[in-house]
Design a protein around this motif. Structure first.
Motif, PDB file in Angstrom:
ATOM      1  N   SER A   1       0.841  -1.195   0.000  1.00  0.00           N
ATOM      2  CA  SER A   1       0.000   0.000   0.000  1.00  0.00           C
ATOM      3  C   SER A   1       0.875   1.244   0.000  1.00  0.00           C
ATOM      4  O   SER A   1       1.915   1.292   0.665  1.00  0.00           O
ATOM      5  N   ILE A   2       0.439   2.244  -0.757  1.00  0.00           N
ATOM      6  CA  ILE A   2       1.108   3.539  -0.826  1.00  0.00           C
ATOM      7  C   ILE A   2       0.094   4.583  -0.379  1.00  0.00           C
ATOM      8  O   ILE A   2      -1.009   4.661  -0.930  1.00  0.00           O
ATOM      9  N   ILE A   3       0.452   5.375   0.610  1.00  0.00           N
ATOM     10  CA  ILE A   3      -0.420   6.439   1.100  1.00  0.00           C
ATOM     11  C   ILE A   3       0.290   7.769   0.890  1.00  0.00           C
ATOM     12  O   ILE A   3       1.436   7.949   1.323  1.00  0.00           O
ATOM     13  N   SER A   4      -0.392   8.687   0.235  1.00  0.00           N
ATOM     14  CA  SER A   4       0.172  10.007  -0.045  1.00  0.00           C
ATOM     15  C   SER A   4      -0.813  11.059   0.456  1.00  0.00           C
ATOM     16  O   SER A   4      -1.926  11.171  -0.049  1.00  0.00           O
ATOM     17  N   SER A   5      -0.386  11.819   1.458  1.00  0.00           N
ATOM     18  CA  SER A   5      -1.300  12.784   2.066  1.00  0.00           C
ATOM     19  C   SER A   5      -0.516  13.742   2.959  1.00  0.00           C
ATOM     20  O   SER A   5       0.698  13.636   3.097  1.00  0.00           O
ATOM     21  N   HIS A   6      -1.227  14.685   3.568  1.00  0.00           N
ATOM     22  CA  HIS A   6      -0.664  15.394   4.704  1.00  0.00           C
ATOM     23  C   HIS A   6      -0.640  14.429   5.882  1.00  0.00           C
ATOM     24  O   HIS A   6      -1.397  13.447   5.908  1.00  0.00           O
TER      25      HIS A   6
ATOM     26  N   ILE B   1       4.837   5.492   2.869  1.00  0.00           N
ATOM     27  CA  ILE B   1       4.065   6.598   3.416  1.00  0.00           C
ATOM     28  C   ILE B   1       4.692   7.928   2.994  1.00  0.00           C
ATOM     29  O   ILE B   1       5.773   8.295   3.474  1.00  0.00           O
ATOM     30  N   GLN B   2       4.026   8.629   2.085  1.00  0.00           N
ATOM     31  CA  GLN B   2       4.451   9.964   1.677  1.00  0.00           C
ATOM     32  C   GLN B   2       3.599  10.970   2.450  1.00  0.00           C
ATOM     33  O   GLN B   2       2.484  11.301   2.072  1.00  0.00           O
ATOM     34  N   ALA B   3       4.135  11.413   3.583  1.00  0.00           N
ATOM     35  CA  ALA B   3       3.416  12.360   4.443  1.00  0.00           C
ATOM     36  C   ALA B   3       4.394  12.953   5.440  1.00  0.00           C
ATOM     37  O   ALA B   3       5.380  12.307   5.808  1.00  0.00           O
TER      38      ALA B   3
ATOM     39  N   MET C   1       8.082   2.070   4.889  1.00  0.00           N
ATOM     40  CA  MET C   1       9.070   3.062   4.503  1.00  0.00           C
ATOM     41  C   MET C   1       8.403   4.428   4.489  1.00  0.00           C
ATOM     42  O   MET C   1       7.444   4.659   3.766  1.00  0.00           O
ATOM     43  N   PHE C   2       8.937   5.305   5.332  1.00  0.00           N
ATOM     44  CA  PHE C   2       8.423   6.658   5.447  1.00  0.00           C
ATOM     45  C   PHE C   2       9.238   7.593   4.558  1.00  0.00           C
ATOM     46  O   PHE C   2      10.443   7.419   4.395  1.00  0.00           O
ATOM     47  N   ALA C   3       8.582   8.628   4.058  1.00  0.00           N
ATOM     48  CA  ALA C   3       9.269   9.584   3.196  1.00  0.00           C
ATOM     49  C   ALA C   3      10.303  10.401   3.946  1.00  0.00           C
ATOM     50  O   ALA C   3      11.238  10.934   3.342  1.00  0.00           O
ATOM     51  N   CYS C   4      10.148  10.514   5.264  1.00  0.00           N
ATOM     52  CA  CYS C   4      11.043  11.363   6.042  1.00  0.00           C
ATOM     53  C   CYS C   4      11.253  10.770   7.431  1.00  0.00           C
ATOM     54  O   CYS C   4      10.588   9.814   7.821  1.00  0.00           O
ATOM     55  N   SER C   5      12.163  11.358   8.159  1.00  0.00           N
ATOM     56  CA  SER C   5      12.477  10.908   9.510  1.00  0.00           C
ATOM     57  C   SER C   5      11.445  11.453  10.501  1.00  0.00           C
ATOM     58  O   SER C   5      10.742  12.422  10.205  1.00  0.00           O
TER      59      SER C   5
ATOM     60  N   MET D   1       9.769  14.158  -3.576  1.00  0.00           N
ATOM     61  CA  MET D   1      11.113  13.580  -3.648  1.00  0.00           C
ATOM     62  C   MET D   1      11.049  12.056  -3.494  1.00  0.00           C
ATOM     63  O   MET D   1      11.679  11.303  -4.244  1.00  0.00           O
ATOM     64  N   PHE D   2      10.285  11.612  -2.524  1.00  0.00           N
ATOM     65  CA  PHE D   2      10.254  10.201  -2.153  1.00  0.00           C
ATOM     66  C   PHE D   2       9.590   9.334  -3.210  1.00  0.00           C
ATOM     67  O   PHE D   2      10.166   8.333  -3.671  1.00  0.00           O
ATOM     68  N   LEU D   3       8.385   9.683  -3.615  1.00  0.00           N
ATOM     69  CA  LEU D   3       7.676   8.836  -4.577  1.00  0.00           C
ATOM     70  C   LEU D   3       8.255   8.954  -5.979  1.00  0.00           C
ATOM     71  O   LEU D   3       8.160   8.012  -6.768  1.00  0.00           O
ATOM     72  N   GLN D   4       8.890  10.079  -6.301  1.00  0.00           N
ATOM     73  CA  GLN D   4       9.593  10.162  -7.578  1.00  0.00           C
ATOM     74  C   GLN D   4      10.789   9.211  -7.584  1.00  0.00           C
ATOM     75  O   GLN D   4      11.084   8.569  -8.592  1.00  0.00           O
ATOM     76  N   ALA D   5      11.469   9.109  -6.453  1.00  0.00           N
ATOM     77  CA  ALA D   5      12.579   8.145  -6.343  1.00  0.00           C
ATOM     78  C   ALA D   5      12.060   6.717  -6.445  1.00  0.00           C
ATOM     79  O   ALA D   5      12.692   5.853  -7.068  1.00  0.00           O
ATOM     80  N   LEU D   6      10.893   6.447  -5.855  1.00  0.00           N
ATOM     81  CA  LEU D   6      10.297   5.113  -5.958  1.00  0.00           C
ATOM     82  C   LEU D   6       9.929   4.796  -7.401  1.00  0.00           C
ATOM     83  O   LEU D   6      10.180   3.676  -7.890  1.00  0.00           O
TER      84      LEU D   6
END
Length: 266
Positions: free
Chosen positions: A79-84, A124-126, A163-167, A180-185
């Motif tokens: 699953s990929i979640i992209s949100s605030h 997780i892109q958030a 895998m989180f987009a950030c720390s 940045m994250f999902l473009q790399a994916l």
């Protein structure tokens, strides 16, 4: 050995906050919809049965994962979640948080037996906070608390990787061209990295984002460091297309090679 031909389940939930239905008070995530659609197309070519949904409330997102408990699944669930977001949660289009632990609980062995033996992988892109990564290391003796990356909200269940987009505590960047994250994916899925074990692929993504990306505009110079957390007991290769052979995972290979290179007695 080849990958099974059975299709695998994959859910992409994208919330771009670009709906005209009322003022939700959060910045629109321009470029997120197009990015999610690209991911859907690429992953469908890798034998995934993709379910792509846009702008769902927190309750609708929860119900979506609940529905997976009654479905047949292939060898992986992704699953990929992209949100605030905030630490330990992603936001629905109603700005209400959905705790990641709630998703994990829904898909646990007790509640979703069909996924007990399947590796579950989340991207997780958030944002996980409001701090900005300036790309430098600073030692401090201050008493300021650091974000707790192992808080109750981020306990990873067995046979799961996230895998989180950030720390923890930091923001994740997005612009109209994508994140940045999902473009790399996306780049990894289109290249040789997709044939790697997930843990090695995650390391490549870390490097691509942390070393190869940098914010511009108001956040000029800021960096981003993804974070990979896993409870998988073995290497998995979720992005090999059906029919592709699995790479060799002989853990003795390095030792055998070293033995072959030792000089023999004369």
């Amino acid at each position: 050995m080849s990958q099974p031909q059975q299709s695998r389940a994959l859910i992409i939930v994208n919330t771009d906050f670009c709906s005209s239905d009322g003022d939700v008070g959060l910045r629109p995530r321009r470029g997120a919809r197009r990015e999610a659609e690209k991911l859907s197309c690429v992953l469908a070519q890798l034998s995934y049965r993709v379910k792509l949904l846009h702008n769902r409330t927190a309750k609708e997102m929860e119900d979506l994962y609940q529905q997976e408990c009654g479905r047949e699944h292939g060898d992986y669930f992704v699953s990929i979640i992209s949100s605030h977001g905030e630490e330990g949660a992603v936001l629905g289009c109603d700005c209400r948080p959905l705790r990641l632990t709630r998703i994990f609980h829904i898909l646990s062995a007790q509640n979703c037996p069909v996924l007990t033996e399947r590796p579950k992988v989340f991207f997780i892109q958030a944002c996980r906070g409001a701090a900005l990564d300036q790309g430098v290391f600073v030692e401090t003796d201050s008493g300021q608390l650091e974000p707790d990356s192992f808080s109750e909200y981020l306990r990873i269940p067995p046979n799961t990787a996230v895998m989180f987009a950030c720390s923890p505590g930091y923001g994740a960047f997005l612009n109209p061209a994508g994140s940045m994250f999902l473009q790399a994916l996306l780049a990894a899925l289109a290249g040789e990295e997709r044939s790697l074990a997930l843990s090695r692929m995650a390391t490549r993504l870390n490097a691509a984002v942390a070393l190869g990306c940098q914010a511009r505009g108001a956040y000029e110079g800021c960096k981003q460091m993804p974070c990979f957390v896993t409870n998988l007991p073995r290497d998995v290769f979720p992005f090999l297309a059906a029919g592709e052979p699995l790479p060799s995972t002989d853990t003795q290979g390095g030792m055998e090679e070293e033995e072959r290179q030792k000089p023999t007695a004369s």
